[in-house]
Design a protein around this motif. Sequence first.
Motif, short mmCIF file in Angstrom:
data_model
loop_
_atom_site.label_atom_id
_atom_site.label_comp_id
_atom_site.label_asym_id
_atom_site.label_seq_id
_atom_site.Cartn_x
_atom_site.Cartn_y
_atom_site.Cartn_z
N ASP A 152 49.57 53.82 47.78
CA ASP A 152 50.49 52.62 47.83
C ASP A 152 50.01 51.59 46.98
O ASP A 152 49.01 51.53 46.31
N ALA A 153 50.76 50.58 47.06
CA ALA A 153 50.55 49.35 46.21
C ALA A 153 49.16 48.59 46.54
O ALA A 153 48.17 48.21 46.01
N ALA A 154 49.15 48.72 48.00
CA ALA A 154 47.81 47.95 48.68
C ALA A 154 46.70 48.71 48.16
O ALA A 154 45.65 48.00 47.89
N MET A 155 46.66 50.02 48.30
CA MET A 155 45.31 50.76 47.83
C MET A 155 45.11 50.41 46.41
O MET A 155 43.96 50.51 46.10
N GLU A 200 43.59 47.33 45.77
CA GLU A 200 42.46 47.07 46.43
C GLU A 200 41.32 47.88 45.65
O GLU A 200 40.14 47.64 45.55
N ARG A 201 41.75 49.13 44.99
CA ARG A 201 40.54 49.83 44.22
C ARG A 201 40.54 49.48 42.76
O ARG A 201 39.61 49.60 42.18
N LEU A 202 41.61 48.79 42.21
CA LEU A 202 41.89 48.14 40.91
C LEU A 202 41.94 46.87 40.54
O LEU A 202 41.61 46.47 39.54
N GLY A 203 42.20 46.03 41.71
CA GLY A 203 42.56 44.79 41.43
C GLY A 203 41.50 43.90 40.77
O GLY A 203 41.86 43.01 40.28
N GLY A 204 40.43 44.27 41.00
CA GLY A 204 39.15 43.38 40.65
C GLY A 204 38.66 43.84 39.34
O GLY A 204 37.66 43.36 38.73
N THR A 224 50.10 40.86 39.10
CA THR A 224 50.37 40.28 40.09
C THR A 224 50.89 41.30 41.20
O THR A 224 50.77 42.38 41.01
N GLY A 225 50.95 40.69 42.35
CA GLY A 225 51.45 41.69 43.46
C GLY A 225 52.84 42.51 43.19
O GLY A 225 52.84 43.56 43.49
#
Length: 290
Positions: A148-151, A154-158, A200-201
């Motif tokens: 999902d979007a949160a996962m 979390e894994r790629l957002g940084g 963005t989110g």
Amino acid sequence: MPELPEVETMRRGLLPVVGATIEEAALPPCRLRPISWRPTFAEFRRRVRGRRIVEVGRRGKRVLLQLCDDSLIVIEPRMTGLVLLADPPGEEHLRLRLRLIPEGGGEGPRELLFWDRRGLGTIRLLAAEEIEGVLGSARLGPDALAIDAAMLRERLGGSRRAIKVALLDQRAAAGIGNLYAAEILFTAGVDPRARCDRLTGAQWERIAAATHAILNDAILHEGSTLSDGTYRNALNDPGSYQNHHRVYDRAGERCRRCEAATIERIVQAQRATFFCPGCQTRRGRHRSVP
């Protein structure tokens, strides 16, 4: 190629072998580049003979044959591999022949074949205690159909990587390859060159939703058989999702969504990327999929 939709199509096509016993494993004569075996074929043959297939699964881009002794045959097709129940495209590139005895001696497939034109595929036989080390969370991320979007964030957002390149990282999301990453980002309206740490989110939400939509639709159409004709399902029939590609391999053609821009081709991490400069912008603007 094959990617998740093609391997999932293979998995579904192989379900008739559940319950069958492996009578023999044969290595067909092949003068071409050999595939990778672990352990050696002789050891593989010794260990699988007489074993019953209790489940056919998938992990990312790998087909899994669970045996009755808790060992696992892991077939990774890579670029040109096919797992078949029907006659292969040709005998020259046949790499493995499993002779089967159907459950109860009744009707069912009598053979399972692995065919690989380029010889890049791999076959592993894992004991129960080896499975986590090869297929566990340290090596492969969550399945792309379940993420999902949160996962994803979390894994790629940084990461400072371009989102198209990052989506190919199997430790982040298992199963997405070059073709479907391009289709996913087009559907999400995200520029493939955009950095992960600048998304963005709302963009992550669109990427996750597009991932599920594109992959499920491709599975419905039994995957994509490209112009080289290599990919086939378990019965040696082509997929049809290539007829629904929006950007992949369409460089120079008019975008079917905006009908104004032309599909462009660029190279990212030595892989071709296709996108619409009108529909996919770094500023986060998004045009809904028709």
